[in-house]
Write an enzyme that holds these catalytic residues in place. Structure first.
Site, PDB file in Angstrom:
ATOM      1  N   TYR A  74       0.813  -1.215   0.000  1.00 23.44           N
ATOM      2  CA  TYR A  74       0.000   0.000   0.000  1.00 23.44           C
ATOM      3  C   TYR A  74       0.848   1.268   0.000  1.00 23.44           C
ATOM      4  CZ  TYR A  74      -4.269  -2.548  -0.170  1.00 23.44           C
ATOM      5  OH  TYR A  74      -5.288  -3.349  -0.623  1.00 23.44           O
ATOM      6  N   ARG A  77       1.607   1.731  -3.568  1.00 25.54           N
ATOM      7  CA  ARG A  77       0.418   2.213  -4.287  1.00 25.54           C
ATOM      8  C   ARG A  77       0.187   3.699  -4.013  1.00 25.54           C
ATOM      9  NH1 ARG A  77      -3.692  -1.732  -4.178  1.00 25.54           N
ATOM     10  NH2 ARG A  77      -5.019  -0.174  -5.151  1.00 25.54           N
ATOM     11  N   ASP A 112      -7.499   5.517  -5.636  1.00 25.72           N
ATOM     12  CA  ASP A 112      -6.337   6.349  -5.931  1.00 25.72           C
ATOM     13  C   ASP A 112      -6.562   7.848  -5.792  1.00 25.72           C
ATOM     14  OD1 ASP A 112      -7.782   7.027  -8.312  1.00 25.72           O
ATOM     15  OD2 ASP A 112      -6.881   5.332  -9.365  1.00 25.72           O
ATOM     16  N   HIS A 129     -14.784   1.504  -2.442  1.00 22.30           N
ATOM     17  CA  HIS A 129     -13.737   0.636  -1.872  1.00 22.30           C
ATOM     18  C   HIS A 129     -12.753   1.421  -1.013  1.00 22.30           C
ATOM     19  CE1 HIS A 129     -14.498  -2.699  -5.115  1.00 22.30           C
ATOM     20  NE2 HIS A 129     -15.423  -2.663  -4.186  1.00 22.30           N
ATOM     21  N   CYS A 142     -10.932   1.351  19.595  1.00 12.64           N
ATOM     22  CA  CYS A 142     -10.516   2.713  19.204  1.00 12.64           C
ATOM     23  C   CYS A 142     -11.150   3.042  17.857  1.00 12.64           C
ATOM     24  CB  CYS A 142      -8.997   2.779  19.106  1.00 12.64           C
ATOM     25  SG  CYS A 142      -8.376   4.384  18.549  1.00 12.64           S
ATOM     26  N   CYS A 194      -3.913   5.547  20.428  1.00  9.85           N
ATOM     27  CA  CYS A 194      -3.739   4.399  21.328  1.00  9.85           C
ATOM     28  C   CYS A 194      -2.488   3.573  21.025  1.00  9.85           C
ATOM     29  CB  CYS A 194      -4.980   3.507  21.310  1.00  9.85           C
ATOM     30  SG  CYS A 194      -5.128   2.550  19.780  1.00  9.85           S
ATOM     31  N   ASN A 259     -13.769  -0.075 -22.415  1.00 13.76           N
ATOM     32  CA  ASN A 259     -12.791  -1.044 -21.935  1.00 13.76           C
ATOM     33  C   ASN A 259     -11.844  -1.389 -23.086  1.00 13.76           C
ATOM     34  OD1 ASN A 259     -11.614  -3.588 -20.816  1.00 13.76           O
ATOM     35  ND2 ASN A 259     -13.224  -3.337 -19.272  1.00 13.76           N
ATOM     36  N   ASP A 261     -10.993  -4.282 -23.584  1.00 12.28           N
ATOM     37  CA  ASP A 261     -11.325  -5.662 -23.914  1.00 12.28           C
ATOM     38  C   ASP A 261     -12.841  -5.830 -23.809  1.00 12.28           C
ATOM     39  OD1 ASP A 261     -11.203  -8.343 -24.323  1.00 12.28           O
ATOM     40  OD2 ASP A 261     -10.247  -8.826 -22.401  1.00 12.28           O
TER      41      ASP A 261
HETATM   42  C1  BJW Z   1      -8.905  -0.778 -19.427  1.00 14.81           C
HETATM   43  C2  BJW Z   1      -7.684  -0.169 -19.628  1.00 14.81           C
HETATM   44  C3  BJW Z   1      -7.719   1.079 -20.243  1.00 14.81           C
HETATM   45  C4  BJW Z   1      -7.272  -2.019 -18.682  1.00 14.81           C
HETATM   46  N1  BJW Z   1      -8.890   1.602 -20.583  1.00 14.81           N
HETATM   47  N2  BJW Z   1     -10.053  -0.228 -19.787  1.00 14.81           N
HETATM   48  C5  BJW Z   1     -17.179 -16.164  -2.938  1.00 14.81           C
HETATM   49  C6  BJW Z   1     -16.276 -16.322  -1.884  1.00 14.81           C
HETATM   50  C7  BJW Z   1     -15.895 -15.227  -1.075  1.00 14.81           C
HETATM   51  C8  BJW Z   1     -16.406 -13.981  -1.317  1.00 14.81           C
HETATM   52  C9  BJW Z   1     -17.306 -13.830  -2.362  1.00 14.81           C
HETATM   53  C10 BJW Z   1     -17.692 -14.899  -3.139  1.00 14.81           C
HETATM   54  N3  BJW Z   1     -18.569 -14.467  -4.072  1.00 14.81           N
HETATM   55  C11 BJW Z   1     -18.737 -13.138  -3.895  1.00 14.81           C
HETATM   56  C12 BJW Z   1     -17.978 -12.741  -2.873  1.00 14.81           C
HETATM   57  C13 BJW Z   1     -17.875 -11.352  -2.367  1.00 14.81           C
HETATM   58  C14 BJW Z   1     -16.610 -10.658  -2.856  1.00 14.81           C
HETATM   59  C15 BJW Z   1     -16.421 -10.847  -4.350  1.00 14.81           C
HETATM   60  O1  BJW Z   1     -16.992 -10.157  -5.165  1.00 14.81           O
HETATM   61  N4  BJW Z   1     -15.609 -11.801  -4.773  1.00 14.81           N
HETATM   62  C16 BJW Z   1     -15.483 -12.137  -6.183  1.00 14.81           C
HETATM   63  C17 BJW Z   1     -14.078 -11.771  -6.672  1.00 14.81           C
HETATM   64  C18 BJW Z   1     -15.791 -13.598  -6.326  1.00 14.81           C
HETATM   65  N5  BJW Z   1     -16.822  -9.275  -2.527  1.00 14.81           N
HETATM   66  C19 BJW Z   1     -16.523  -8.816  -1.344  1.00 14.81           C
HETATM   67  O2  BJW Z   1     -15.973  -9.496  -0.511  1.00 14.81           O
HETATM   68  C20 BJW Z   1     -16.947  -7.393  -1.037  1.00 14.81           C
HETATM   69  N6  BJW Z   1     -17.596  -7.376   0.220  1.00 14.81           N
HETATM   70  C21 BJW Z   1     -18.741  -8.035   0.405  1.00 14.81           C
HETATM   71  O3  BJW Z   1     -19.304  -8.604  -0.498  1.00 14.81           O
HETATM   72  O4  BJW Z   1     -19.213  -8.052   1.692  1.00 14.81           O
HETATM   73  C22 BJW Z   1     -20.299  -8.937   1.985  1.00 14.81           C
HETATM   74  C23 BJW Z   1     -19.836 -10.390   1.839  1.00 14.81           C
HETATM   75  C24 BJW Z   1     -18.817 -10.862   2.616  1.00 14.81           C
HETATM   76  C25 BJW Z   1     -18.368 -12.185   2.474  1.00 14.81           C
HETATM   77  C26 BJW Z   1     -18.934 -13.013   1.528  1.00 14.81           C
HETATM   78  C27 BJW Z   1     -19.966 -12.512   0.724  1.00 14.81           C
HETATM   79  C28 BJW Z   1     -20.410 -11.203   0.870  1.00 14.81           C
HETATM   80  C29 BJW Z   1     -15.724  -6.499  -0.924  1.00 14.81           C
HETATM   81  C30 BJW Z   1     -14.980  -6.381  -2.202  1.00 14.81           C
HETATM   82  C31 BJW Z   1     -13.747  -5.506  -1.999  1.00 14.81           C
HETATM   83  C32 BJW Z   1     -12.837  -5.482  -3.218  1.00 14.81           C
HETATM   84  N7  BJW Z   1     -11.625  -4.866  -2.859  1.00 14.81           N
HETATM   85  C33 BJW Z   1     -10.591  -4.624  -3.851  1.00 14.81           C
HETATM   86  C34 BJW Z   1      -9.335  -4.059  -3.143  1.00 14.81           C
HETATM   87  C35 BJW Z   1      -9.583  -2.627  -2.707  1.00 14.81           C
HETATM   88  C36 BJW Z   1      -8.368  -1.987  -2.113  1.00 14.81           C
HETATM   89  C37 BJW Z   1      -7.241  -1.862  -3.102  1.00 14.81           C
HETATM   90  O5  BJW Z   1      -7.380  -1.212  -4.153  1.00 14.81           O
HETATM   91  O6  BJW Z   1      -6.185  -2.422  -2.817  1.00 14.81           O
HETATM   92  O7  BJW Z   1     -11.047  -3.691  -4.835  1.00 14.81           O
HETATM   93  S1  BJW Z   1     -10.208  -6.047  -4.852  1.00 14.81           S
HETATM   94  C38 BJW Z   1      -9.947  -5.177  -6.359  1.00 14.81           C
HETATM   95  O8  BJW Z   1     -10.973  -5.514  -7.317  1.00 14.81           O
HETATM   96  C39 BJW Z   1     -10.200  -3.694  -6.006  1.00 14.81           C
HETATM   97  C40 BJW Z   1     -10.935  -3.213  -7.209  1.00 14.81           C
HETATM   98  O9  BJW Z   1     -11.638  -2.035  -6.902  1.00 14.81           O
HETATM   99  C41 BJW Z   1     -11.818  -4.371  -7.537  1.00 14.81           C
HETATM  100  C42 BJW Z   1     -12.352  -4.364  -8.944  1.00 14.81           C
HETATM  101  O10 BJW Z   1     -11.337  -4.481  -9.870  1.00 14.81           O
HETATM  102  P1  BJW Z   1     -11.425  -3.657 -11.231  1.00 14.81           P
HETATM  103  O11 BJW Z   1     -11.396  -2.204 -10.951  1.00 14.81           O
HETATM  104  O12 BJW Z   1     -12.549  -4.152 -12.041  1.00 14.81           O
HETATM  105  O13 BJW Z   1      -9.995  -4.008 -11.886  1.00 14.81           O
HETATM  106  P2  BJW Z   1      -9.591  -5.281 -12.782  1.00 14.81           P
HETATM  107  O14 BJW Z   1      -8.114  -5.330 -12.788  1.00 14.81           O
HETATM  108  O15 BJW Z   1     -10.319  -6.471 -12.364  1.00 14.81           O
HETATM  109  O16 BJW Z   1     -10.111  -4.906 -14.233  1.00 14.81           O
HETATM  110  C43 BJW Z   1      -9.549  -3.850 -14.985  1.00 14.81           C
HETATM  111  C44 BJW Z   1     -10.369  -3.713 -16.261  1.00 14.81           C
HETATM  112  O17 BJW Z   1      -9.899  -2.576 -16.973  1.00 14.81           O
HETATM  113  C45 BJW Z   1     -10.252  -4.926 -17.207  1.00 14.81           C
HETATM  114  O18 BJW Z   1     -11.542  -5.236 -17.682  1.00 14.81           O
HETATM  115  C46 BJW Z   1      -9.363  -4.394 -18.354  1.00 14.81           C
HETATM  116  O19 BJW Z   1      -9.714  -4.976 -19.606  1.00 14.81           O
HETATM  117  C47 BJW Z   1      -9.695  -2.930 -18.335  1.00 14.81           C
HETATM  118  N8  BJW Z   1      -8.644  -2.035 -18.795  1.00 14.81           N
HETATM  119  N9  BJW Z   1      -6.684  -1.046 -19.144  1.00 14.81           N
HETATM  120  C48 BJW Z   1     -10.029   0.885 -20.346  1.00 14.81           C
HETATM  121  N10 BJW Z   1      -6.543   1.725 -20.517  1.00 14.81           N
HETATM  122 ZN    ZN Z   2      -6.243   3.670  18.079  1.00 14.19          ZN
END
Ligand code: BJW
Ligand code: ZN
Length: 294
Positions: A74, A77, A112, A129, A142, A194, A259, A261
């Site tokens: 982080y 990042r 970001d 997020h 805390c 704390c 996108n 893709d």
């Molecule tokens: C371009 C480009 C260009 C490239 N121009 N395009 C089964 C088991 C366990 C959990 C789950 C489950 N099923 C569902 C869940 C819930 C889980 C989930 O969804 N999991 C799936 C992966 C299966 N979700 C959660 O846990 C969420 N909480 C929740 O649901 O609570 C209730 C619950 C709890 C427990 C169980 C069930 C429910 C929380 C999700 C938090 C996600 N956090 C992250 C990290 C954030 C901090 C950080 O940044 O470090 O968020 S993970 C990561 O993925 C980050 C992103 O915001 C997120 C989405 O990714 P994003 O933005 O789509 O990026 P990419 O890389 O995937 O895609 C990039 C795209 O851009 C691609 O399509 C490229 O083609 C394109 N691209 N260049 C245009 N120039």
């Molecule tokens: Zn504290």
């Protein structure tokens, strides 16, 4: 291919014609929007940090097992995001947020801060997020949280000198893999109240999203028809963010995908009420929103 090119032009003309009459618009943003600002996406070949999978590092388990490793991830990042500049895609959404003739809301999964820095109206921006620049205490008793833009966060978290590609190519040096250092508790950010370890204010897998943001988004979706959702640079793999596309469809809204893709059927214009604009969102988005000039 001629066919695809023709279809793209047709979709572009149709989209822009339609856009004039679309009054309530939502944007769902992912890592691809910031890609051309130099920030790596999560999934695919690029989604690596020092040979670690970025998805595996964004979990409570990783932080519990090795907070020093996750903090280095982080810290890096934060450093990259602070060096980066918002691109024309961020600016196009920011401009839309100031367009008084429409109701507009951006749901961003990105942490970001680049949309805010591009001038996006804060009240219409939902960072579901969290943020790289928010820190919070891990103690259960805390409630301390803070905004923090310091770089480096602590001395131990200072970024190593970056590999100077050109200079090192001249001298024939190869980039070297630096094993990640082991960090102790005292070298990581500690709570000023704390003294407990602090964590990044982001949402990891299995954690709940900020309720205030989800409520704000629900209010918008429930207070009138939604005409359009712009789906920008996201793989749509993460719940609940990915659910907003179907919700807008069910509310009768159209979908426009930006996108690098995109599925062939969408590109060919064969998916109902769905446009697809393939390419760098920093180029296609300002082009399609026609906000890049007189
Ligand atoms: C371009 C480009 C260009 C490239 N121009 N395009 C089964 C088991 C366990 C959990 C789950 C489950 N099923 C569902 C869940 C819930 C889980 C989930 O969804 N999991 C799936 C992966 C299966 N979700 C959660 O846990 C969420 N909480 C929740 O649901 O609570 C209730 C619950 C709890 C427990 C169980 C069930 C429910 C929380 C999700 C938090 C996600 N956090 C992250 C990290 C954030 C901090 C950080 O940044 O470090 O968020 S993970 C990561 O993925 C980050 C992103 O915001 C997120 C989405 O990714 P994003 O933005 O789509 O990026 P990419 O890389 O995937 O895609 C990039 C795209 O851009 C691609 O399509 C490229 O083609 C394109 N691209 N260049 C245009 N120039
Ligand atoms: Zn504290």
């Amino acid at each position: 291919m001629k066919f695809i090119h023709h279809s793209m032009l047709k979709q572009a003309a149709e989209f822009q014609e339609c856009l004039r009459n679309l009054k309530r618009i939502v944007a769902l943003v992912g890592a691809g929007l910031s890609a051309s600002s130099g920030l790596p996406v999560f999934r695919g070949s690029q989604g690596l940090w020092k040979n670690f999978n970025m998805i595996d590092l964004a979990t409570p388990d990783a932080f519990y097992i090795d907070p020093g490793l996750v903090w280095q991830f982080y810290a890096w990042r934060r450093h990259v995001a602070l060096q980066a500049q918002p691109n024309a895609g961020h600016k196009a959404l920011a401009a839309l947020s100031h367009d008084k003739s429409r109701e507009f809301l951006t749901i961003t999964q990105n942490v970001d801060g680049l949309l805010a820095r591009a001038g996006h109206r804060q009240r219409q921006l939902y960072e579901i997020h969290g943020s790289l620049f928010e820190l919070r205490c891990t103690s259960f008793t805390c409630t301390h949280r803070e905004k923090n833009y310091e770089d480096p966060l602590t001395e131990a978290l200072a970024q190593e000198e970056e590999f100077d590609r050109e200079a090192d190519m001249d001298t024939g040096k190869l980039p070297q893999f630096t094993p990640t250092k082991e960090l102790l508790g005292e070298e990581l950010p500690l709570c000023p109240v704390c003294g407990t370890l602090m964590r990044p204010g982001v949402v990891w897998f299995g954690e709940s999203l900020p309720l205030r943001a989800l409520d704000g988004i629900d209010n918008f979706l429930e207070s009138g028809p939604v005409d359009l959702i712009l789906v920008i640079g996201t793989s749509g793999t993460v719940y609940p963010a990915n659910g907003y596309v179907e919700r807008v469809r069910q509310l009768g809204g159209k979908v426009a995908i930006f996108n690098t893709d995109i599925e062939a059927e969408v590109l060919a214009g064969q998916v109902a009420d769905t446009w697809g604009f393939q390419g760098d969102a920093a180029v296609t988005l300002p082009e399609m929103l026609q906000l890049d000039g007189p």
